[in-house]
Scaffold this motif. Structure first.
Motif, short mmCIF file in Angstrom:
data_model
loop_
_atom_site.label_atom_id
_atom_site.label_comp_id
_atom_site.label_asym_id
_atom_site.label_seq_id
_atom_site.Cartn_x
_atom_site.Cartn_y
_atom_site.Cartn_z
N GLN A 115 0.87 -0.88 0.21
CA GLN A 115 0.19 -0.28 -0.12
C GLN A 115 0.98 1.37 -0.08
O GLN A 115 2.24 1.08 -0.31
N ASN A 116 0.08 2.27 -0.20
CA ASN A 116 1.10 3.79 -0.47
C ASN A 116 1.78 4.07 -1.45
O ASN A 116 3.06 4.21 -1.25
N ARG A 117 1.64 3.13 -2.98
CA ARG A 117 2.74 3.12 -3.32
C ARG A 117 2.34 3.14 -4.94
O ARG A 117 3.09 3.01 -6.05
N GLY A 118 1.36 3.86 -5.18
CA GLY A 118 0.87 4.08 -5.90
C GLY A 118 -0.73 3.51 -6.60
O GLY A 118 -1.12 4.17 -7.48
N VAL A 119 -1.18 2.42 -6.06
CA VAL A 119 -2.21 1.67 -6.59
C VAL A 119 -2.95 1.87 -5.09
O VAL A 119 -2.90 1.19 -4.19
#
Length: 265
Positions: A57-61
């Motif tokens: 999570q929190n990586r652009g997806v």
């Protein structure tokens, strides 16, 4: 027995034992009855799928998309699992779900797609970087390269590729303590291409006098759009060190170009 665990924490021992028991009933069930049991197995293990998705999570997806991918992989794993083998279901399902999430993340998570070789090593490099070293400082690219047996240039590029997941907002401050944003420096100018050509011609002989590390620092700052904090983490020094180096380099360039800093001020 129907398992209603959605939204509740299921103890690992109970989940493993009950999953094995449900698979053991397959031999005496018709095809449509097996589908109902598979649904129970999926619900019983769905928290594992969500946990795998949240690693990314929190990586652009959106994490919801990753959870959906992991859950679909869990369903396929339950349908394909050979229950006649003496093997725990999750030892088969976890690698399946992880592989599907990584594949989805690789295909959909890049705003700017780096070379394939960088995509393949980026997660390993970032994980190694986050571990730090014994004295608490981030490991240098060279240290990471030695640990993972990778080329140092690929490691540096992989660290820089972190910004490829999400574009930098033009509202982002240019410095941590600055009120100026990137948008403040953007202008619409029809002379842009001509000015850029003139700038390249003017800077080319001056840049040749810089060291390779100095040119790389300027490229990371102005071409790749990295913050001083990101550059410091990639190189293995503090943000203050990067700030001082940039100040010295720009002062040298201005001196070479004959720009009077007092007049500019």
């Amino acid at each position: 027995m129907t398992i209603t665990t959605l939204g509740r924490t299921v103890p690992r021992e109970f989940r493993s034992r009950e999953t094995a028991r449900l698979f053991a009933t397959f031999a005496d069930l018709a095809e449509h009855e097996r589908e109902a049991v598979i649904e129970q197995i999926v619900v019983l293990n769905i928290q594992v799928a969500h946990a795998i998705a949240r690693r990314y999570q929190n990586r652009g997806v959106p994490v919801e998309d990753l959870e959906q991918v992991a859950c679909l992989a869990l369903v396929r794993a339950a349908q394909r699992f050979d229950h006649t083998m003496d093997r725990d279901f999750l030892s088969y399902a976890v690698p399946t779900m992880t592989g599907e999430v990584k594949r989805y993340f690789r295909d959909h998570g890049w705003t700017i797609r780096p070379p394939r070789r960088i995509q393949e090593i980026q997660s390993r490099v970032i994980a190694e970087h986050k571990q730090g070293t014994v004295d608490g400082r981030p490991p240098t690219p060279r240290e990471i390269a030695e640990r993972l047996e990778l080329d140092i240039d690929d490691v540096t590029e992989a660290l820089s590729a972190a910004v490829c997941f999400q574009p930098i907002s033009i509202d982002q401050a240019v410095e941590a303590d600055s009120m100026d944003s990137l948008a403040d420096f953007l202008t619409v100018d029809d002379q842009g291409p001509q000015d850029a050509a003139e700038a390249r011609a003017l800077l080319a002989p001056v840049l040749k006098k810089l060291t390779r590390d100095e040119v790389r620092l300027l490229a990371m700052t102005y071409a790749q759009g990295m913050t001083q904090q990101q550059i410091g983490e990639a190189i293995g020094v503090t943000q203050m060190t990067i700030s001082r180096r940039l100040t010295r380099i720009i002062a040298r360039l201005r001196g070479e170009l004959g720009i009077d800093l007092r007049a500019v001020a």
